[in-house]
Design an enzyme around this catalytic site. Structure first.
Site, short mmCIF file in Angstrom:
data_model
loop_
_atom_site.label_atom_id
_atom_site.label_comp_id
_atom_site.label_asym_id
_atom_site.label_seq_id
_atom_site.Cartn_x
_atom_site.Cartn_y
_atom_site.Cartn_z
N LYS A 99 0.84 -1.20 0.00
CA LYS A 99 0.00 0.00 0.00
C LYS A 99 0.87 1.25 0.00
CE LYS A 99 -2.45 0.44 3.78
NZ LYS A 99 -3.47 0.12 4.82
N LYS A 148 24.40 -10.08 -31.22
CA LYS A 148 24.03 -8.76 -31.71
C LYS A 148 23.12 -8.90 -32.92
CE LYS A 148 26.26 -4.58 -33.32
NZ LYS A 148 25.33 -3.59 -32.80
N ASP A 175 22.43 -14.84 -24.72
CA ASP A 175 21.38 -14.49 -25.68
C ASP A 175 21.01 -13.03 -25.54
OD1 ASP A 175 20.67 -16.63 -27.27
OD2 ASP A 175 19.18 -17.43 -25.88
N ASP A 176 20.50 -12.47 -26.63
CA ASP A 176 19.86 -11.17 -26.53
C ASP A 176 18.60 -11.37 -25.68
OD1 ASP A 176 18.70 -8.67 -26.93
OD2 ASP A 176 19.25 -8.61 -29.05
N HIS A 265 18.77 -10.55 -15.90
CA HIS A 265 18.80 -9.37 -16.75
C HIS A 265 17.93 -8.27 -16.13
CE1 HIS A 265 18.41 -6.76 -20.26
NE2 HIS A 265 19.48 -7.36 -20.72
N GLY A 338 28.00 0.27 -23.32
CA GLY A 338 29.06 1.24 -23.55
C GLY A 338 30.45 0.76 -23.21
N GLY A 361 28.57 -4.16 -28.74
CA GLY A 361 29.20 -3.44 -29.84
C GLY A 361 30.72 -3.41 -29.70
#
EC number: 5.3.2.5
Lengths: 411, 411
Positions: A99, A148, A175-176, A265, A338, A361
């Site tokens: 609550k 990717k 895995d993605d 994740h 990043g 990346g």
């Protein structure tokens, strides 16, 4: 009497933190107190919430301006008897922030687990040491990478990406998280293909790579599906825990047949943690709770990338996962997004040896391909651990040299 | 091609909503596009997210001041091919708001369900009509009440409170959401006692009262526990869905043996909905999603009490639960907190006939006790439906007269 103590950050317009604290302590336990007959008070004393402390914080001009009124900012600690709830997170969360989550500017900052309660949560089944055992890697941070642009691709694409990453010396490939069961790369087929590829690359490199398959589908199918994954030779499970529930992860962790690491994740987790005024703190949501229910590795936004967490928040999560506990093994922090090789010395300084360096990346974007991308990271890790500047190490390692040229030099 | 369209409210510091929208559409689907070879574009076209619309909103000075920078505020709509995910909310949420929930100032405002997808979600099993059938009440809003200060109390206390509420003409009595399995009032005992009491009161009053037992414990025990509850004669289930997971409620709803209404409690839901900048909108979180997964009744904060929702938000939830749908039955909105008899005409005007009037203190706090408290509400409902001012009705109904004196007159 065993109690859990919850810490709340509140912005109170009523200018009376003591009253607010008392109303929380009673409202979330026995309901009322001062107007109760003595005999009822006697009976209910064991169930009553108690205000532990009230700390008024300096005026937050930014908040006052935003809400256009004068607010008292403060930290309130309330103790709740553990006898009030069953030893599961749904019950605990309902008690301490059910609550209350709907009641104005209040954020759950911290929640301690007294030892007797903590022992009723599994903690990581393998934890840092168990994962290291599987990999036989004990003396460096682990290296993880991510498939990717896998959506809409087939098993050949999957296999090619996986092989390149493994040959690059990546310890874990995940895995993605947005790859679900689908006809192009079905769950079981991914596991079978990965098993074959990774057995093969281990022969070549002498190093093991673990593949974390995304465990998806309806909740009540997950235990069977996870067991099937183990049977087929999956190395690890990726799990979008916050779109299911913390208690679901706990069930996966507690099942003795699911004896592979679970990689939690943070998908959807930001819906709960992002606000200053509402929800749950990063360290509790991504840190203590995930460790309590049994995540072996926890992804969260790194403090470096574009999807970034404040450094203090990211370090707070890592601390929760790795600090000593009498009840739970430690879990790996996986600061993500990043990340490129030039950041490795910084990552090592910030997140220490028992962490995972995770790139997408930063591996696939390497000019010479993902295998070279992996090698560049491994070269950076070796150099950073030996306190050799990356620019110097790059002289002997062309992959690292390329990476530094692509993403810039050591930070 | 079937798609779901997600609407996001964003505050963008990069001053380029189009770029941000495109990066979301690609980042949450195929990853990249313009740099792909034509043959890959050909293959991936079916999986690519698409920007549907970008609407820049007027500058939000309050937000700019708070964040101390100029932000572009806007609504972005992105279409995601349904082929990208399995037809379950964990997969859908991970796709449309997984990583994105962690990426700055972005709130998920809306998510449509194309018919083919909606049909894969159960919607309410009983819904408004089914619950009305069970009660044989078709022509008025329902009246619900809540056990009060039940923590630390025994079955005698439970029985006494339940009887008083039922005798007062309450249609549904719900457990306190913070009452878990415990030795004083164990789950199965509560159901047995309630069954006996409510059979007895039905004999006396000729009206049926449904008891909603709080379904608690570990996730993977819930299906069996719910079936046991049905077997023991439970009338309804109360469920703290947001501390478990939306998909868990769906499993309860989809199980044919669990053929009793499910009352979804909003506990912890505020952690996701409260912020202007992050999380998920009230109408989606408490409205569309809960209806999709099968809640028959949904509690949420009323716009009147101290734990209050803005009226627009509360009405938005009610609209989602009750508007026509080709796929799902309607569910009862249960605006809660701060409700007393004088508010009944307002409740009826705001939430219409197919709603539940739900009170705690407004029933138990009645000077003549909970039964009188219930009667005062029923009297107010009858009067309000006949457009008779409560003050006039109170002349013939002493319980209502007392209530109006205690809580003030008609609003």
């Amino acid at each position: 009497m065993s109690k859990v103590i919850a810490t709340y950050l509140v912005y109170d317009q009523k200018k009376n933190l003591a009253k607010k604290a008392e109303s929380i302590a009673l409202g979330l336990t026995v309901g009322s107190w001062t107007d109760l007959p003595a005999i009822d008070q006697q009976q209910l004393r064991l169930y009553k919430g108690e205000v532990v402390s009230i700390e008024e914080l300096p005026i937050d001009q930014q908040a006052d301006t935003y809400f256009d009124r004068e607010l008292i900012k403060g930290l309130i600690k309330i103790a709740y008897p553990t006898r009030n709830f069953s030893a599961d997170l749904p019950a605990i969360l309902t008690t301490v922030f059910g609550k209350l989550s709907l009641d104005g500017e209040v954020k759950l900052i911290d929640l301690d687990f007294p030892v007797e309660l903590a022992k009723q949560f599994p903690g990581p089944k393998l934890g840092v040491n168990g994962v290291r055992e599987r990999l036989q890697v004990f003396d460096r941070p682990l290296l993880m990478s991510i498939f990717k642009s896998i959506i809409g691709r087939d098993l050949v694409f999957f296999e090619t990406q996986l092989r390149a990453q493994a040959l690059g010396g990546v310890d874990l490939v995940k895995d993605d998280e947005i790859l679900f069961d689908n006809t192009l790369t079905p769950f079981e087929e991914r596991i079978r293909v990965a098993r074959a590829v990774l057995n093969e690359t281990e022969q070549q490199t002498g190093e093991r790579t673990l593949y974390a398959v995304n465990l998806t589908g309806h909740t009540f199918e997950l235990l069977d599906k996870a067991k099937k994954a183990v049977e087929l030779g999956a190395d690890a499970l990726l799990f979008n825990v916050f779109t299911y529930g913390l208690d679901v992860l706990q069930a996966l962790s507690e099942d003795p047949e699911i004896n592979i690491p679970i990689l939690a994740h943070p998908a959807f987790g930001g819906a709960v943690t992002s606000s200053t005024f509402y929800g749950v703190s990063h360290s509790l949501w991504f840190g203590r709770f995930l460790r309590a229910v049994g995540a072996d590795l926890v992804l969260f936004p790194s403090p470096y990338g574009s999807v970034a967490l404040a450094k203090e928040a990211a370090l707070g999560i890592a601390k929760e996962l790795t600090q000593d506990s009498a009840s739970w093994k430690t879990a790996f922090p996986v600061p993500s997004a990043g990340i490129h090789p030039a950041l490795v010395p910084q990552l090592l300084a910030d997140f220490q040896l028992d962490s995972v360096i995770n790139a997408g990346g930063g591996i696939h974007g390497h000019e010479q391909g993902a295998a070279a991308g992996g090698r560049a990271f491994r070269q950076a890790i070796t150099a950073a651990q030996a306190n050799i500047p990356l620019s110097q190490a790059a002289k002997e390692h062309p992959e690292l040299a390329t990476a530094l040229r692509q993403w810039g030099g050591q930070k």
